[in-house]
Scaffold this motif. Structure first.
Motif, mmCIF file in Angstrom:
data_model
loop_
_atom_site.group_PDB
_atom_site.id
_atom_site.type_symbol
_atom_site.label_atom_id
_atom_site.label_comp_id
_atom_site.label_asym_id
_atom_site.label_seq_id
_atom_site.Cartn_x
_atom_site.Cartn_y
_atom_site.Cartn_z
ATOM 1 N N PHE A 81 7.306 35.041 11.862
ATOM 2 C CA PHE A 81 7.479 34.019 10.940
ATOM 3 C C PHE A 81 8.067 34.348 9.642
ATOM 4 C CE2 PHE A 81 3.773 33.541 13.860
ATOM 5 C CZ PHE A 81 3.883 32.088 14.345
ATOM 6 N N HIS A 82 8.570 35.471 9.490
ATOM 7 C CA HIS A 82 9.388 36.045 8.313
ATOM 8 C C HIS A 82 10.487 35.072 8.106
ATOM 9 C CE1 HIS A 82 7.099 39.989 7.676
ATOM 10 N NE2 HIS A 82 6.019 38.768 7.847
ATOM 11 N N ALA A 83 11.312 35.067 9.051
ATOM 12 C CA ALA A 83 12.806 34.508 8.876
ATOM 13 C C ALA A 83 12.617 32.775 8.467
ATOM 14 C CB ALA A 83 13.464 34.497 10.284
ATOM 15 N N GLN A 84 11.534 32.267 9.096
ATOM 16 C CA GLN A 84 10.981 30.824 8.642
ATOM 17 C C GLN A 84 10.428 30.618 7.461
ATOM 18 O OE1 GLN A 84 9.234 30.890 12.770
ATOM 19 N NE2 GLN A 84 9.995 28.901 12.985
ATOM 20 N N SER A 85 9.889 31.783 6.866
ATOM 21 C CA SER A 85 9.082 31.536 5.460
ATOM 22 C C SER A 85 7.947 30.757 5.720
ATOM 23 C CB SER A 85 9.955 31.079 4.490
ATOM 24 O OG SER A 85 11.433 31.813 4.192
ATOM 25 N N LEU A 86 7.294 30.959 6.463
ATOM 26 C CA LEU A 86 5.988 30.491 7.236
ATOM 27 C C LEU A 86 4.783 31.315 7.302
ATOM 28 C CD1 LEU A 86 7.205 27.704 9.918
ATOM 29 C CD2 LEU A 86 6.713 27.180 7.410
ATOM 30 N N LEU A 87 3.691 30.932 7.081
ATOM 31 C CA LEU A 87 2.477 31.711 7.302
ATOM 32 C C LEU A 87 1.350 30.712 8.291
ATOM 33 C CD1 LEU A 87 0.637 33.837 7.217
ATOM 34 C CD2 LEU A 87 -0.582 32.946 5.085
ATOM 35 N N PRO A 88 1.319 30.888 9.664
ATOM 36 C CA PRO A 88 0.319 30.200 10.423
ATOM 37 C C PRO A 88 -0.970 30.477 10.098
ATOM 38 C CG PRO A 88 1.308 32.102 11.807
ATOM 39 C CD PRO A 88 2.073 32.323 10.491
ATOM 40 N N VAL A 89 -1.840 29.249 9.906
ATOM 41 C CA VAL A 89 -3.138 29.667 9.578
ATOM 42 C C VAL A 89 -4.074 28.741 10.314
ATOM 43 C CG1 VAL A 89 -4.904 29.318 7.692
ATOM 44 C CG2 VAL A 89 -2.784 30.195 7.198
ATOM 45 N N ARG A 90 -5.099 29.276 10.804
ATOM 46 C CA ARG A 90 -6.230 28.342 12.061
ATOM 47 C C ARG A 90 -6.903 27.510 10.910
ATOM 48 N NH1 ARG A 90 -3.712 28.219 16.879
ATOM 49 N NH2 ARG A 90 -3.365 30.036 17.778
ATOM 50 N N PRO A 91 -7.204 26.249 11.313
ATOM 51 C CA PRO A 91 -8.303 25.324 10.430
ATOM 52 C C PRO A 91 -9.459 26.059 10.013
ATOM 53 C CG PRO A 91 -7.361 23.958 12.229
ATOM 54 C CD PRO A 91 -6.888 25.736 12.391
ATOM 55 N N GLU A 92 -10.126 27.017 10.639
ATOM 56 C CA GLU A 92 -11.209 27.548 10.217
ATOM 57 C C GLU A 92 -10.963 28.922 9.368
ATOM 58 O OE1 GLU A 92 -10.167 29.336 14.566
ATOM 59 O OE2 GLU A 92 -10.116 27.691 13.507
ATOM 60 N N GLN A 93 -9.690 29.424 9.031
ATOM 61 C CA GLN A 93 -9.345 30.329 8.260
ATOM 62 C C GLN A 93 -8.855 29.848 6.853
ATOM 63 O OE1 GLN A 93 -6.036 31.992 10.529
ATOM 64 N NE2 GLN A 93 -7.258 33.804 10.972
ATOM 65 N N ILE A 94 -9.354 28.512 6.583
ATOM 66 C CA ILE A 94 -9.386 27.904 5.125
ATOM 67 C C ILE A 94 -10.833 27.648 4.804
ATOM 68 C CG2 ILE A 94 -8.204 26.049 3.964
ATOM 69 C CD1 ILE A 94 -6.039 25.818 5.729
ATOM 70 N N ARG A 95 -10.939 28.014 3.551
ATOM 71 C CA ARG A 95 -12.385 27.667 3.043
ATOM 72 C C ARG A 95 -12.185 26.739 1.727
ATOM 73 N NH1 ARG A 95 -14.854 33.825 2.958
ATOM 74 N NH2 ARG A 95 -14.913 34.037 5.083
ATOM 75 N N LEU A 96 -13.142 25.757 1.756
ATOM 76 C CA LEU A 96 -13.251 24.888 0.658
ATOM 77 C C LEU A 96 -14.542 25.252 -0.281
ATOM 78 C CD1 LEU A 96 -12.288 21.461 2.742
ATOM 79 C CD2 LEU A 96 -10.961 23.219 1.757
ATOM 80 N N ARG A 97 -14.207 24.912 -1.525
ATOM 81 C CA ARG A 97 -15.165 25.041 -2.503
ATOM 82 C C ARG A 97 -15.369 24.080 -3.530
ATOM 83 N NH1 ARG A 97 -16.523 28.138 0.707
ATOM 84 N NH2 ARG A 97 -16.421 30.611 0.571
ATOM 85 N N GLN A 98 -16.292 23.736 -4.061
ATOM 86 C CA GLN A 98 -16.154 22.688 -5.176
ATOM 87 C C GLN A 98 -15.199 23.248 -6.400
ATOM 88 O OE1 GLN A 98 -18.061 19.820 -5.193
ATOM 89 N NE2 GLN A 98 -19.492 20.493 -3.225
ATOM 90 N N TRP A 99 -14.560 22.278 -6.708
ATOM 91 C CA TRP A 99 -13.590 22.550 -7.816
ATOM 92 C C TRP A 99 -14.050 22.503 -9.137
ATOM 93 C CZ3 TRP A 99 -11.554 19.467 -11.763
ATOM 94 C CH2 TRP A 99 -10.452 20.021 -12.482
ATOM 95 N N HIS A 100 -13.722 23.437 -9.773
ATOM 96 C CA HIS A 100 -14.281 23.259 -11.465
ATOM 97 C C HIS A 100 -12.851 23.517 -12.262
ATOM 98 C CE1 HIS A 100 -18.323 23.633 -10.172
ATOM 99 N NE2 HIS A 100 -17.982 24.872 -9.215
ATOM 100 N N ARG A 101 -13.144 23.262 -13.584
ATOM 101 C CA ARG A 101 -12.130 23.395 -14.434
ATOM 102 C C ARG A 101 -11.503 24.678 -14.414
ATOM 103 N NH1 ARG A 101 -10.904 18.935 -17.378
ATOM 104 N NH2 ARG A 101 -12.605 17.334 -17.850
ATOM 105 N N ASP A 102 -12.209 25.655 -14.220
ATOM 106 C CA ASP A 102 -11.845 27.111 -14.517
ATOM 107 C C ASP A 102 -11.293 27.749 -12.919
ATOM 108 O OD1 ASP A 102 -14.313 27.162 -13.410
ATOM 109 O OD2 ASP A 102 -14.812 28.790 -14.693
ATOM 110 N N SER A 103 -11.409 26.626 -11.879
ATOM 111 C CA SER A 103 -11.069 27.158 -10.644
ATOM 112 C C SER A 103 -9.635 27.767 -10.499
ATOM 113 C CB SER A 103 -11.226 26.200 -9.556
ATOM 114 O OG SER A 103 -12.568 25.759 -9.586
ATOM 115 N N GLN A 104 -9.461 28.805 -9.895
ATOM 116 C CA GLN A 104 -8.035 29.494 -9.751
ATOM 117 C C GLN A 104 -7.357 29.311 -8.530
ATOM 118 O OE1 GLN A 104 -6.768 31.357 -12.544
ATOM 119 N NE2 GLN A 104 -8.592 30.329 -13.655
ATOM 120 N N GLY A 105 -6.145 29.447 -8.134
ATOM 121 C CA GLY A 105 -5.704 29.492 -7.079
ATOM 122 C C GLY A 105 -4.913 28.071 -6.607
ATOM 123 N N ILE A 106 -5.513 27.747 -5.147
ATOM 124 C CA ILE A 106 -4.761 26.457 -4.714
ATOM 125 C C ILE A 106 -5.961 25.398 -4.906
ATOM 126 C CG2 ILE A 106 -3.828 25.471 -2.762
ATOM 127 C CD1 ILE A 106 -3.667 28.487 -1.510
#
Length: 350
Positions: free
Chosen positions: A278-303
């Motif tokens: 997937f390097h040449a396509q500039s993609l990263l495959p990720v399964r739905p269960e490999q993404i975690r959701l957290r409560q958002w706060h003003r000091d939340s970092q990242g995505i």
């Protein structure tokens, strides 16, 4: 030692190429699933292994004996194979006992003890598939699941070197399919017979097989264990066809670092598996269960992302999350509840 081996096998029907230089090895006692969409060549490969078709090129070996190449083809009855079809293929005028005993009279390579005492062998097989006491019934007196059990017993009664199964559960309802998966897995463990199992159902392949061969347009897209196919797909087709997948966009700085670009921010993701294809396509495959959701706060970092849709799935919740210009599928535990329109912090765990 292989129970079956196809090397460089191609098959053409007139101007149509159904298989292109296919190599498949089935080890002794191995359960191999041929998985792919309609028209990918999986049933053609099964028919070549069975002896119903001859290869245009390449060789087919069963039990270390050459059974087919483009010059000659050994017929099915001389290959010591069992077959289970989607349509059951039982003889309506024969009883359950007569259907199951049929191969003992007509197949070659039947062990002498089975040929001399067919009633004992048939009784063993019917007991194994849960049909003891039904020897005198006719197919018209059986349910769909019972008919498929008879077909299974008939296929293995003479102790074949290889059991070939062509979408055997597709005509059954969902509950029966789950039960028959258990039955087939039980028979595989009890007898240790190598199995080649054709299916377009990813859950059947993932749940039953030792090895999955994913096919597309007459070629092998990827072969490996269920874990390898699911967690380390080698193409976008495999990632999409076997389970659900999100394709994150960004860039690779090295084999273990992916830079995700979202909302004008760049977030580094540490990757522990091989994603070289997937390097040449500039993609990263990720399964739905490999993404975690957290409560958002003003000091939340990242995505960060926004909940666009929620589906209740019993044991889990399926979310659609808007992250920048992309929409990702995320699966969470039922206890992790987020509302429509809620902003969330996102963690990628690959």
């Amino acid at each position: 030692m292989n129970s079956a081996l196809a090397t460089g096998v191609s098959k053409r029907f007139g101007n149509v190429s159904a298989l292109h230089q296919v190599d498949v090895a089935v080890g002794q006692g191995e359960f191999v699933a041929l998985l792919g969409p309609s028209g990918c060549g999986k049933t053609t490969l099964l028919r070549l292994l069975a002896g119903f078709e001859a290869p245009t090129d390449g060789e087919i070996w069963i039990n270390n004996e050459l059974v087919a190449d483009k010059a000659k083809r050994r017929p099915p009855e001389e290959r010591r194979i069992g077959m289970v079809f989607q349509s059951f293929a039982l003889w309506p005028h024969l009883t359950v006992y007569e259907n199951v005993a049929f191969p003992l009279r007509h197949q070659q390579h039947v062990p002498e003890e089975y040929r001399k005492n067919p009633r004992q062998r048939v009784s063993q097989m019917l007991e194994m598939v849960g049909l003891a006491g039904m020897e005198n019934r006719y197919p018209s007196q059986l349910s769909g699941g019972q008919k498929q059990r008879v077909a299974l017993a008939r296929a293995v009664v003479f102790n074949p070197a290889l059991l070939l199964m062509d979408e055997p559960l597709s005509s059954l309802d969902a509950e029966l399919r789950m039960q028959m998966r258990k039955e087939i897995s039980h028979i595989h463990r009890e007898l240790g017979t190598a199995i080649v199992y054709v299916t377009h159902d990813q859950s059947e392949a993932l749940g039953m097989a030792d090895k999955i061969v994913v096919m597309r347009d007459g070629k092998i897209e990827q072969a490996g264990t269920p874990q390898e196919i699911y967690y380390a797909p080698q193409s976008t087709f495999v990632a999409k066809f076997v389970g659900r997948a999100n394709f994150l966009k960004g860039s690779w700085t090295d084999k273990q670092t992916f830079l995700l670009t979202s909302k004008e921010q760049t977030v580094p993701i540490r990757v522990t598996r091989d994603c070289t294809p997937f390097h040449a396509q500039s993609l990263l495959p990720v399964r739905p269960e490999q993404i975690r959701l957290r409560q958002w706060h003003r000091d939340s970092q990242g995505i960060t992302g926004t909940v666009k849709h929620v589906q209740f799935q019993g044991r889990e919740l399926l979310y659609s999350i808007q992250a920048g210009e992309e929409e990702w599928e995320v699966v969470t535990d039922i206890r992790e509840r987020f509302d429509y329109g809620q902003q969330v912090a996102i963690e990628i765990c690959v």
